[in-house]
Design a protein around this motif. Structure first.
Motif, mmCIF file in Angstrom:
data_model
loop_
_atom_site.group_PDB
_atom_site.id
_atom_site.type_symbol
_atom_site.label_atom_id
_atom_site.label_comp_id
_atom_site.label_asym_id
_atom_site.label_seq_id
_atom_site.Cartn_x
_atom_site.Cartn_y
_atom_site.Cartn_z
ATOM 1 N N GLN A 102 20.680 38.612 39.336
ATOM 2 C CA GLN A 102 20.399 40.052 39.361
ATOM 3 C C GLN A 102 20.756 40.700 40.699
ATOM 4 O OE1 GLN A 102 16.206 40.086 38.436
ATOM 5 N NE2 GLN A 102 16.547 40.243 36.225
ATOM 6 N N LYS A 103 21.304 39.931 41.602
ATOM 7 C CA LYS A 103 21.608 40.449 42.932
ATOM 8 C C LYS A 103 22.539 41.657 42.836
ATOM 9 C CE LYS A 103 23.000 38.964 47.554
ATOM 10 N NZ LYS A 103 23.481 37.828 48.388
ATOM 11 N N PRO A 134 13.293 54.632 31.437
ATOM 12 C CA PRO A 134 14.491 54.685 32.285
ATOM 13 C C PRO A 134 14.733 53.377 33.037
ATOM 14 C CG PRO A 134 12.662 55.741 33.403
ATOM 15 C CD PRO A 134 12.147 55.325 32.047
ATOM 16 N N LEU A 135 14.345 52.263 32.430
ATOM 17 C CA LEU A 135 14.496 50.966 33.088
ATOM 18 C C LEU A 135 15.477 50.058 32.367
ATOM 19 C CD1 LEU A 135 10.691 50.237 33.772
ATOM 20 C CD2 LEU A 135 12.334 51.355 35.294
ATOM 21 N N LYS A 136 16.110 50.576 31.350
ATOM 22 C CA LYS A 136 17.008 49.749 30.537
ATOM 23 C C LYS A 136 18.157 49.165 31.353
ATOM 24 C CE LYS A 136 15.125 50.305 26.391
ATOM 25 N NZ LYS A 136 14.643 49.158 25.605
ATOM 26 N N ASP A 137 18.695 49.961 32.261
ATOM 27 C CA ASP A 137 19.869 49.524 33.012
ATOM 28 C C ASP A 137 19.514 48.718 34.254
ATOM 29 O OD1 ASP A 137 21.508 50.814 31.191
ATOM 30 O OD2 ASP A 137 21.436 52.711 32.308
ATOM 31 N N SER A 138 18.278 48.824 34.706
ATOM 32 C CA SER A 138 17.903 48.115 35.924
ATOM 33 C C SER A 138 16.409 47.818 35.922
ATOM 34 C CB SER A 138 18.259 48.949 37.167
ATOM 35 O OG SER A 138 17.827 48.290 38.335
ATOM 36 N N PHE A 139 16.086 46.576 35.607
ATOM 37 C CA PHE A 139 14.695 46.115 35.703
ATOM 38 C C PHE A 139 14.748 44.670 36.200
ATOM 39 C CE2 PHE A 139 10.782 44.236 33.786
ATOM 40 C CZ PHE A 139 9.863 44.960 34.540
ATOM 41 N N THR A 140 14.878 44.533 37.499
ATOM 42 C CA THR A 140 15.010 43.204 38.092
ATOM 43 C C THR A 140 13.653 42.663 38.521
ATOM 44 O OG1 THR A 140 15.298 44.021 40.346
ATOM 45 C CG2 THR A 140 17.282 43.879 38.976
ATOM 46 N N PHE A 141 13.624 41.362 38.803
ATOM 47 C CA PHE A 141 12.387 40.773 39.318
ATOM 48 C C PHE A 141 12.023 41.407 40.654
ATOM 49 C CE2 PHE A 141 10.006 37.808 41.923
ATOM 50 C CZ PHE A 141 8.973 37.446 41.068
ATOM 51 N N ASP A 142 13.027 41.670 41.483
ATOM 52 C CA ASP A 142 12.747 42.304 42.773
ATOM 53 C C ASP A 142 12.158 43.697 42.602
ATOM 54 O OD1 ASP A 142 13.647 40.062 44.014
ATOM 55 O OD2 ASP A 142 15.429 40.977 44.924
ATOM 56 N N ASP A 143 12.609 44.428 41.581
ATOM 57 C CA ASP A 143 12.020 45.734 41.290
ATOM 58 C C ASP A 143 10.541 45.590 40.961
ATOM 59 O OD1 ASP A 143 14.379 47.176 41.629
ATOM 60 O OD2 ASP A 143 14.971 46.966 39.528
ATOM 61 N N TYR A 144 10.250 44.651 40.077
ATOM 62 C CA TYR A 144 8.854 44.495 39.641
ATOM 63 C C TYR A 144 7.984 43.974 40.787
ATOM 64 C CZ TYR A 144 4.830 43.559 36.723
ATOM 65 O OH TYR A 144 3.555 43.565 36.198
ATOM 66 N N ARG A 145 8.514 43.049 41.573
ATOM 67 C CA ARG A 145 7.769 42.540 42.725
ATOM 68 C C ARG A 145 7.430 43.670 43.679
ATOM 69 N NH1 ARG A 145 10.564 38.239 46.824
ATOM 70 N NH2 ARG A 145 12.060 39.958 46.917
ATOM 71 N N TRP A 146 8.372 44.566 43.913
ATOM 72 C CA TRP A 146 8.124 45.712 44.775
ATOM 73 C C TRP A 146 7.018 46.602 44.205
ATOM 74 C CZ3 TRP A 146 8.734 50.882 43.384
ATOM 75 C CH2 TRP A 146 8.546 51.808 44.428
#
Length: 610
Positions: free
Chosen positions: A64-65, A236-248
């Motif tokens: 996901q980087k 609005p998370l369909k295109d970008s929902f990474t683990f780093d996003d959720y961790r943040w």
């Protein structure tokens, strides 16, 4: 209010990995969900499970980087927008500004002299991000159908934060822009930093936090993001929902969330409170409340502040383990620091039913999470009562179960002025002395070695936090062991001198109710801070509307699930040996000290056991 567009998705040219097929990503995250949802590992295998979960997460992060959303510029670039937005929405902004305080990070600096107890900060509800505002947002349809979101307000807030961050028209963008882009919670630690905590009392909470976060991310991804679920179709998370996003998002919530009343005042809800959450912590009292009439969060000054001084608030009576795990900092002068310890009466003991009944009458479960405190005395009234009951002989138990004045006797169990017997006091303080000393032996390093490590100039921040926490635990255990020894010697002297045992009389009720000493309070009049195994630890300094502290994230995510383990044979033998060395034996064939159970994670990652 500054630049109109400050959000972007990282591009492939900045280190992003090659395109990953949706199927490949779904398979990886489904594997993570399965791993995190499986039964708890056997005792001693927690670190091994953590390594496996972390390995899967790192695979996902690598693929996901470059896909996470980031903001242009530095955090401080957005503070003017934050202050302008707050002023436009009716918040108080004339007494402070946001400033950088070096090692403490950003905080509030007084722009004028402020008197103690002066109301200097208020934040109206419309500025706050709450579970209620999430229900009224694009997340609402999903919230209405998902029981997990309904039951876990902290997860709802995390997703609410991500949805608003991805919405260029969100009214909360000035606040979201001002949040840190990374945190210092253990979710951001390198593996070697977490490994420094092996053998501590706090490590299980650290490992559970990581597992819970990974499970929540995997569940949300598989159930709501990459799915045809109609209620999630507009997220609005369909295109970008990474683990780093959720961790943040999780870290933003866990370091900032609090409880406020709902608009009708009938119940409490979780909230993120802009500006107020910029205040750093110091010792003191809760000075924040909620004004339902004006529908706003209000904070009065903890003390007098001169112009240009930093304004602090008191987060609550938290331990340093809670600060490190849930807030990402270690508070050096923490007057409320403590170490959790699980204790329980063995069900296989002959006197278990009698002891459990006496404890029940005192409002204490037979298996509990207690705490050893950094202050003197190191044990609470509840733990004193528990240890007294645990160490009782059969005759002493009968004395607290039968007769006309048993209620009065139960009333004194947590009162240090009224021992059960000199023998009982010697036993319980011997146990405390020995148990603390045994726990100290499980650490791979000494306090002196930890202090030397902390003097290294090249030590990373996260390694420093881990070692500071490890050292603080040892210092509390050292004090507890020394206190146990001093108390044991004191009561041995009493016994040798033939001193009369203080007896509770009806006239003593005034003493019990009016004293300020914690140890003298009757336990039935005190809040039970320790909790039964498998239950969450209640937040302290709890007010009907606002805790006044940045509340713990994840306490309701998952009960520990593990039962209190039987004490090892070695501990039993060591405690019995300690009792024998001072001339005490367990009467009537009872295992009255050795069966007290306590679980912990040992140092060796391959062989740790509880």
């Amino acid at each position: 209010m500054g630049k109109k567009s400050r959000v972007k998705t990282q591009k492939s040219g900045s280190g992003a990995s090659a395109v990953v097929s949706p199927k490949e990503m779904m398979n990886l995250i489904s594997e993570l969900l399965q791993k995190c949802s499986s039964a708890a590992p056997p005792a001693g295998k927690e670190w091994e499970e953590y390594i496996q979960i972390r390995g899967l997460v790192e695979k996902i992060r690598k693929k996901q980087k470059g896909m996470s959303i980031v903001f242009d510029g530095s955090r401080e670039d957005y503070f003017p927008d934050l202050m302008s937005w707050a002023q436009e929405n009716g918040a108080s902004c004339d007494s402070f500004t946001v400033a950088d305080f070096g090692p403490e990070g950003y905080g509030l600096r007084a722009t004028r002299d402020i008197k103690a107890e002066e109301l200097f900060l208020w934040i109206p509800r419309k500025m706050q991000m709450t579970v209620e505002s999430a229900q009224n947002s694009v997340l609402g349809p999903l919230y209405g159908q998902d029981r997990i979101l309904q039951a876990m307000g902290n997860v709802t807030l995390a997703l609410h934060l991500l949805c608003e961050r991805a919405n260029p028209a969100s009214s909360w963008l000035p606040y979201i822009h001002s949040l840190p882009q990374e945190y210092d919670t253990p979710l951001y630690y390198q593996q070697e930093d977490v490994q420094l905590l092996l053998g501590t009392q706090a490590v299980q909470d650290v490992l559970s936090q990581y597992k819970n976060t990974a499970r929540q991310y995997a569940y949300t991804f598989t159930a709501h993001i990459h799915t045809t679920h109609p209620a999630a179709s507009k997220l609005p998370l369909k295109d970008s929902f990474t683990f780093d996003d959720y961790r943040w998002a999780v870290s933003s919530v866990m370091t900032r969330q609090n409880q406020i009343p709902t608009e009708d005042g009938s119940r409490v809800t979780l909230a993120l409170i802009p500006l107020w959450d910029m205040c750093n912590h110091t010792n003191g009292l809760i000075t924040t409340g909620y004004n339902l009439e004006d529908d706003r969060c209000e904070c009065v000054a903890l003390q007098d502040y001169k112009e240009n001084e930093q304004i602090y608030i008191f987060y609550g009576t938290r331990s340093n383990a809670e600060f490190v795990i849930h807030n990402g900092f270690f508070f050096q002068d923490n007057a409320h620091d403590r170490v959790k310890i699980k204790l329980g009466v063995s069900k296989s003991e002959r006197l278990y039913a009698m002891k459990a009944e006496v404890l029940a009458r005192a409002g204490i479960p037979a298996s509990c999470i207690f705490a050893l405190h950094c202050s003197e005395p190191p044990i609470s009234a509840q733990l004193l009562a528990f240890l007294r009951v645990f160490c009782m002989t059969e005759e002493e138990l009968k004395d607290y179960l039968l007769g006309d004045r048993v209620i009065n006797k139960i009333f004194t169990l947590g009162n240090s002025e009224f021992p059960v017997s000199w023998d009982n006091e010697i036993k319980l303080w011997t146990f405390l002395e020995t148990r603390a000393a045994l726990l100290l032996k499980t650490y791979k390093t000494t306090s002196e070695e930890d202090q030397s490590m902390l003097e290294k100039p090249d030590l990373s921040l996260h390694s420093r936090l881990a070692i500071q926490l490890r050292l603080a635990e040892k210092q509390i255990l050292e004090k507890a062991s020394a206190s146990g020894r001093a108390k044991r010697l004191h009561f041995q002297k009493k016994q040798e001198e033939g001193a009369l045992l203080p007896r509770y009389e009806e006239s003593d009720i005034a003493l019990l109710e009016n004293t300020d000493s914690d140890a003298k309070l009757p336990i039935i009049l005190r809040k039970l801070e320790e909790v039964e195994e498998g239950q969450e630890i209640p937040m302290e300094e709890h007010s009907p509307f606002l805790n006044g502290e940045k509340a713990l994230y994840g306490m309701s995510m998952e009960a520990n699930g593990e039962k209190v383990q039987e004490e090892t044979q070695k501990v039993s033998q060591d405690v019995d040996s300690a009792l024998a060395s001072i001339g005490i034996s367990n009467q009537h064939g009872q295992r009255e000290v050795g069966n007290l159970s306590a679980s912990r994670t040992e140092d060796n990652p391959k062989e740790n056991s509880e």
